[in-house]
Scaffold this active site. Structure first.
Site, PDB file in Angstrom:
ATOM      1  N   THR A 116       0.885  -1.248  -0.056  1.00 38.60           N
ATOM      2  CA  THR A 116      -0.100  -0.054   0.068  1.00 38.60           C
ATOM      3  C   THR A 116       1.132   1.234  -0.113  1.00 38.60           C
ATOM      4  O   THR A 116       2.045   1.351   0.630  1.00 38.60           O
ATOM      5  CB  THR A 116      -0.784   0.085   1.274  1.00 38.60           C
ATOM      6  OG1 THR A 116      -1.591   1.290   1.490  1.00 38.60           O
ATOM      7  CG2 THR A 116      -0.073  -0.023   2.519  1.00 38.60           C
ATOM      8  N   TYR A 140      -1.728   0.116  10.122  1.00 34.65           N
ATOM      9  CA  TYR A 140      -2.183  -0.610   9.177  1.00 34.65           C
ATOM     10  C   TYR A 140      -0.965  -0.484   7.897  1.00 34.65           C
ATOM     11  O   TYR A 140      -0.158  -1.624   7.554  1.00 34.65           O
ATOM     12  CB  TYR A 140      -3.257  -0.194   8.257  1.00 34.65           C
ATOM     13  CG  TYR A 140      -3.352  -0.413   6.742  1.00 34.65           C
ATOM     14  CD1 TYR A 140      -3.538  -1.918   6.492  1.00 34.65           C
ATOM     15  CD2 TYR A 140      -3.331   0.424   5.801  1.00 34.65           C
ATOM     16  CE1 TYR A 140      -3.558  -2.164   5.046  1.00 34.65           C
ATOM     17  CE2 TYR A 140      -3.374   0.150   4.247  1.00 34.65           C
ATOM     18  CZ  TYR A 140      -3.686  -1.378   3.980  1.00 34.65           C
ATOM     19  OH  TYR A 140      -3.687  -1.778   2.844  1.00 34.65           O
TER      20      TYR A 140
END
Ligand code: UDP
Length: 336
Positions: A116, A140
């Site tokens: 990501t 995250y």
């Protein structure tokens, strides 16, 4: 020889499964269906289970003669990760460590990883290059970066070959509309805007209008989910060619659009009213995130096909119009 796709019932995972199958791959899916949808897995056997279940993973690897794993299974909500960091470390980092153990035990040494843009945190420049500093601002991104680093050590120790794909903002649906985006709860801008266009939400809350951008709203790089899917297919090919090692690539369009521009484009595409309400900034949102994807094009031979925002939004709109309640619109009649 097959490809195991963990998290293959999720949004990007299911589109990647469809892409791999369309290119003649034998694919098997492992998904716990916490976020994924059984109805999103159309052309591959689905095992419902957890990546931390090494006995199950080993059984799948052996039974299906898996040579490469494409790994999506993860918790992936930034806000939730701040509330429940240990869940994210357990499922994402520990889960991947368990998955790797099962892979290595069975001689499987190739993995394509769903990473990501959140690994970069607040970028030091625009567009972001793969070599730029990685300083995540939430658990995250931190867990995804920890996994990328785990691959490096496993490369050195066990010869693991990996490609980490750092996505920017995925949107859109499969051209057949057999699969599309259906999150619960939905947190992403494009589906939220389209749900407002459908009248399913009273308005879109715009998180912050005082950022240092031209109209004050955050700028992001939107990329079509099928273009992400093709990058995974090319990454599998690169690993099989033996040219890889331990690599990371950005996947974005290279063009940034503000939240306001996304809403404007959606109004044009849908020809619907999309009410907007200003809201405070969302914690942890960088002002601008735009990818430099030159390396993916050069090294993987990646050629994104959906190059402008209106096309991406139109693709998402087709899905939302035909599936206003997501997969529930498909599964219920079939189950009845
Ligand atoms: N956003 C917004 N309202 C929403 C959802 C998102 O203003 O209801 C903004 C968000 O602050 C960010 C951009 O839209 O600037 C994209 O957010 P999204 O959650 O889709 O993706 P992210 O960039 O967080 O991965």
């Amino acid at each position: 020889m097959s490809v195991l796709v963990t998290g293959g019932a999720g949004y990007i995972g299911s589109h990647t499964v469809a892409e791999l199958v369309a290119h003649g791959e034998s694919v098997v899916v492992l998904d716990n269906l916490r976020q994924g949808h059984r109805a999103a897995v159309l052309q591959a056997p689905l095992y419902v289970g957890d990546i931390r279940d090494t006995a199950l993973v080993s059984e799948i690897l052996r039974k299906h003669e898996v040579d490469t794993v494409v790994h999506f299974a993860a918790h992936s909500l930034v806000g939730e990760s701040v509330q429940k960091p240990l869940d994210y470390y357990d499922n994402n980092v520990n889960g991947t460590a368990k998955l790797l153990s099962a892979m290595l035990e069975n001689g499987v040494k190739r993995i394509v990883f769903s990473s990501t843009a959140a690994v970069y945190g607040e970028p030091v420049r625009t567009p972001i290059d793969e070599a730029d500093p990685t300083v995540p601002t939430n658990p995250y991104g931190e867990t995804k970066l920890a996994i990328e680093r785990m691959f490096r050590w496993c490369h050195d120790a066990y010869g693991l070959q990996s490609v980490s794909l750092r996505y920017f903002n995925a949107a859109g649906a499969h051209p057949t509309l057999a699969i599309g985006e259906d999150h619960s709860p939905e947190t992403h801008l494009v589906p939220i805007v389209l749900q407002a266009a459908l009248g399913q939400r009273p308005h879109v809350a715009v998180f912050g209008n005082d950022y240092p951008t031209s109209d004050g709203t955050c700028i992001r790089d939107y990329i079509h989910v099928m273009d992400l899917a093709s990058a995974h297919r090319l990454a599998v090919a690169r690993l099989r060619s033996g040219d890889g090692g331990c690599e990371a690539f950005n996947l974005g369009s290279g063009t940034g659009y503000s939240v306001q521009q996304v809403i404007d484009v959606a109004r044009e595409v849908t020809r619907r009213d999309i009410p907007v309400q200003q809201a405070p900034r969302r914690a942890g949102d960088p002002a601008v995130l735009v990818a430099s994807s030159g390396r993916a094009k050069e090294v993987l031979g990646w050629q994104p096909l959906y190059n402008d925002l209106a096309t991406i939004v139109a693709s998402a709109w087709n899905w939302h119009q035909s599936h206003p309640n997501g997969y529930a619109d498909r599964t219920k009649p079939e189950e009845a």
